[in-house]
Scaffold this active site. Sequence first.
Site, PDB file in Angstrom:
ATOM      1  N   ARG A  84       0.849  -1.205   0.000  1.00  0.00           N
ATOM      2  CA  ARG A  84       0.000   0.000   0.000  1.00  0.00           C
ATOM      3  C   ARG A  84       0.881   1.252   0.000  1.00  0.00           C
ATOM      4  O   ARG A  84       0.599   2.220  -0.699  1.00  0.00           O
ATOM      5  CB  ARG A  84      -0.936  -0.035   1.217  1.00  0.00           C
ATOM      6  CG  ARG A  84      -2.141   0.855   1.173  1.00  0.00           C
ATOM      7  CD  ARG A  84      -1.849   2.288   1.533  1.00  0.00           C
ATOM      8  NE  ARG A  84      -1.034   2.365   2.746  1.00  0.00           N
ATOM      9  CZ  ARG A  84      -0.182   3.363   2.996  1.00  0.00           C
ATOM     10  NH1 ARG A  84      -0.009   4.357   2.155  1.00  0.00           N
ATOM     11  NH2 ARG A  84       0.554   3.349   4.103  1.00  0.00           N
ATOM     12  N   SER A 132       9.508  17.956   9.250  1.00  0.00           N
ATOM     13  CA  SER A 132       8.264  18.739   9.306  1.00  0.00           C
ATOM     14  C   SER A 132       8.508  20.147   8.761  1.00  0.00           C
ATOM     15  O   SER A 132       7.647  20.731   8.100  1.00  0.00           O
ATOM     16  CB  SER A 132       7.775  18.842  10.753  1.00  0.00           C
ATOM     17  OG  SER A 132       7.654  17.572  11.332  1.00  0.00           O
ATOM     18  N   SER A 158      10.911   6.738   0.149  1.00  0.00           N
ATOM     19  CA  SER A 158      10.303   5.442  -0.177  1.00  0.00           C
ATOM     20  C   SER A 158      10.357   5.209  -1.683  1.00  0.00           C
ATOM     21  O   SER A 158      10.234   6.152  -2.466  1.00  0.00           O
ATOM     22  CB  SER A 158       8.837   5.409   0.260  1.00  0.00           C
ATOM     23  OG  SER A 158       8.720   5.739   1.609  1.00  0.00           O
ATOM     24  N   GLN A 280     -16.680  -9.797  29.026  1.00  0.00           N
ATOM     25  CA  GLN A 280     -17.128  -8.440  28.675  1.00  0.00           C
ATOM     26  C   GLN A 280     -15.968  -7.508  28.335  1.00  0.00           C
ATOM     27  O   GLN A 280     -16.111  -6.617  27.510  1.00  0.00           O
ATOM     28  CB  GLN A 280     -17.958  -7.859  29.822  1.00  0.00           C
ATOM     29  CG  GLN A 280     -19.354  -8.453  29.860  1.00  0.00           C
ATOM     30  CD  GLN A 280     -20.283  -7.728  30.793  1.00  0.00           C
ATOM     31  OE1 GLN A 280     -19.858  -6.877  31.576  1.00  0.00           O
ATOM     32  NE2 GLN A 280     -21.547  -8.072  30.749  1.00  0.00           N
ATOM     33  N   MET A 281     -14.820  -7.741  28.973  1.00  0.00           N
ATOM     34  CA  MET A 281     -13.695  -6.829  28.668  1.00  0.00           C
ATOM     35  C   MET A 281     -13.213  -7.014  27.235  1.00  0.00           C
ATOM     36  O   MET A 281     -12.821  -6.065  26.572  1.00  0.00           O
ATOM     37  CB  MET A 281     -12.557  -7.040  29.661  1.00  0.00           C
ATOM     38  CG  MET A 281     -12.478  -5.897  30.649  1.00  0.00           C
ATOM     39  SD  MET A 281     -11.019  -5.966  31.652  1.00  0.00           S
ATOM     40  CE  MET A 281     -11.620  -6.879  33.031  1.00  0.00           C
ATOM     41  N   GLU A 364       4.178  11.584   5.750  1.00  0.00           N
ATOM     42  CA  GLU A 364       3.249  12.511   5.077  1.00  0.00           C
ATOM     43  C   GLU A 364       2.669  13.533   6.059  1.00  0.00           C
ATOM     44  O   GLU A 364       1.509  13.910   5.987  1.00  0.00           O
ATOM     45  CB  GLU A 364       2.160  11.743   4.343  1.00  0.00           C
ATOM     46  CG  GLU A 364       2.800  10.713   3.410  1.00  0.00           C
ATOM     47  CD  GLU A 364       2.040  10.421   2.155  1.00  0.00           C
ATOM     48  OE1 GLU A 364       1.168  11.211   1.799  1.00  0.00           O
ATOM     49  OE2 GLU A 364       2.368   9.420   1.516  1.00  0.00           O
ATOM     50  N   GLY A 365       3.543  13.972   6.972  1.00  0.00           N
ATOM     51  CA  GLY A 365       3.147  14.920   8.007  1.00  0.00           C
ATOM     52  C   GLY A 365       2.783  14.155   9.260  1.00  0.00           C
ATOM     53  O   GLY A 365       1.814  13.389   9.257  1.00  0.00           O
TER      54      GLY A 365
END
Length: 386
Positions: A84, A132, A158, A280-281, A364-365
């Site tokens: 992806r 950044s 990448s 339940q947890m 990507e930030g």
Amino acid sequence: MDLDLTEEQKSWRNLARDFAQNEVAPLVREMDEKGYMPPELIQRMGQLGFTGGPLPKEYGGAGMDYVSMALVYEEIGRVCSSVRGFLAVHVGLHALCIRDWGTEEQKRKWLPPLARAERRGCYALTEANAGSDVANMESTCRKEGEFYFLNGRKQWISNAMEADVALVFATSDRSLRHKGINAFVVETNAKGFRRERMTEKQLGHNASDHARIFMDEVRVHESQRLGPEGAGFKVAMGALDHGRLGVAAGAVGVGQACLDASISFANSRVQFGQLIGQFQMIQQIIAEMATEIEAARLLVYRAAAQKDQGKRNTTETSMAKFFATEAAARAANEAVLLHGSYGYSNEFPVERYLRDIKGYQIYEGTNHIQRIVIARAMLKGEGPKW
Ligand SMILES: Cc1cc2nc3c(=O)[nH]c(=O)nc-3n(C[C@H](O)[C@H](O)[C@H](O)COP(=O)(O)OP(=O)(O)OC[C@H]3O[C@@H](n4cnc5c(N)ncnc54)[C@H](O)[C@@H]3O)c2cc1C
């Protein structure tokens, strides 16, 4: 309000789901262990139209809408973040940027081979002292006649080792900060352009290729500049609007994969004489995970739909990236716990989801930067409109 997918969107989703489940899933563990992505997978994404994505058909693209693109990324992200990630960079950060900013000649030259995955693209923005703070970049472009000469270094790029073309950002005058930046389409076999695989052990995305780029007097013709002189920062940010949608959609896929794995484990693991799904947890974890992933999915589809309608979507896309990656990170964290010691080894895939999702929060930030983008828009009264 109609939240149903169209037949065409469903057909892209089904095609991506079949590809991911039948062609990627059988390889994913070996890819993660060996740190390698078979080139056949990329060629296959070319044949299936995924690398053509939303590029117009006249440039060899598939002409898919952005909701379909998000569905494709979600399905592939559900199985493998490295595959992806390849797609989001190749299409979202590279090819769509050429579509948005290229001259007719640039589009005709670069887009068809990118759409067919015959050539691969990367996006070279980040540097050692400019992550950044993009405007602090130190790579330079010096103009002499009709040529520019590029010098400097990039890192964490990448797809770079295998890329044929790089979108490179460099400044003509550091004192101008954002306004001094230019974007160039550079062939990676250009003289003076060198790549080096990053060999440091990385947390996740093991099958992705991350490299450093070194540029020493790389000569590029002015016809390779993308966008007007000094518009490089806008080019870079426009690309991130596309790329972030791909990241957000991929994160929904990772979150869904965590949910699928958790449900399956909860319905099969017995402790204290009963399936752990009866506790339940455990039910609370599943309920919270399912609800957060569904909310993330709706934010992603909403941002994609805004793009399809040609509306401004920077804030919506940032919200989708921020929330979907945080929700998927929480899901991965809980999924490992829910699997107990089984989740801590690679016998089950959840440990890979936990390693991979951390990257989504950074690239990507970072999610700090997404908060800044969102807050600035809100304070100016430019938030989502209903
Ligand atoms: C797997 C992976 C793939 C990548 N692929 C690419 C690629 O293809 N191309 C590319 O160009 N780059 C790529 N990157 C680089 C990535 O985009 C940068 O790592 C990211 O933008 C952050 O920059 P930095 O790492 O230098 O962190 P820094 O910017 O140094 O940030 C350090 C910390 O400070 C915080 N911070 C910084 N500024 C502020 C602020 N104003 N307010 C609040 N907090 C702040 C950050 O959020 C972070 O927590 C990749 C990174 C990874 C991990």
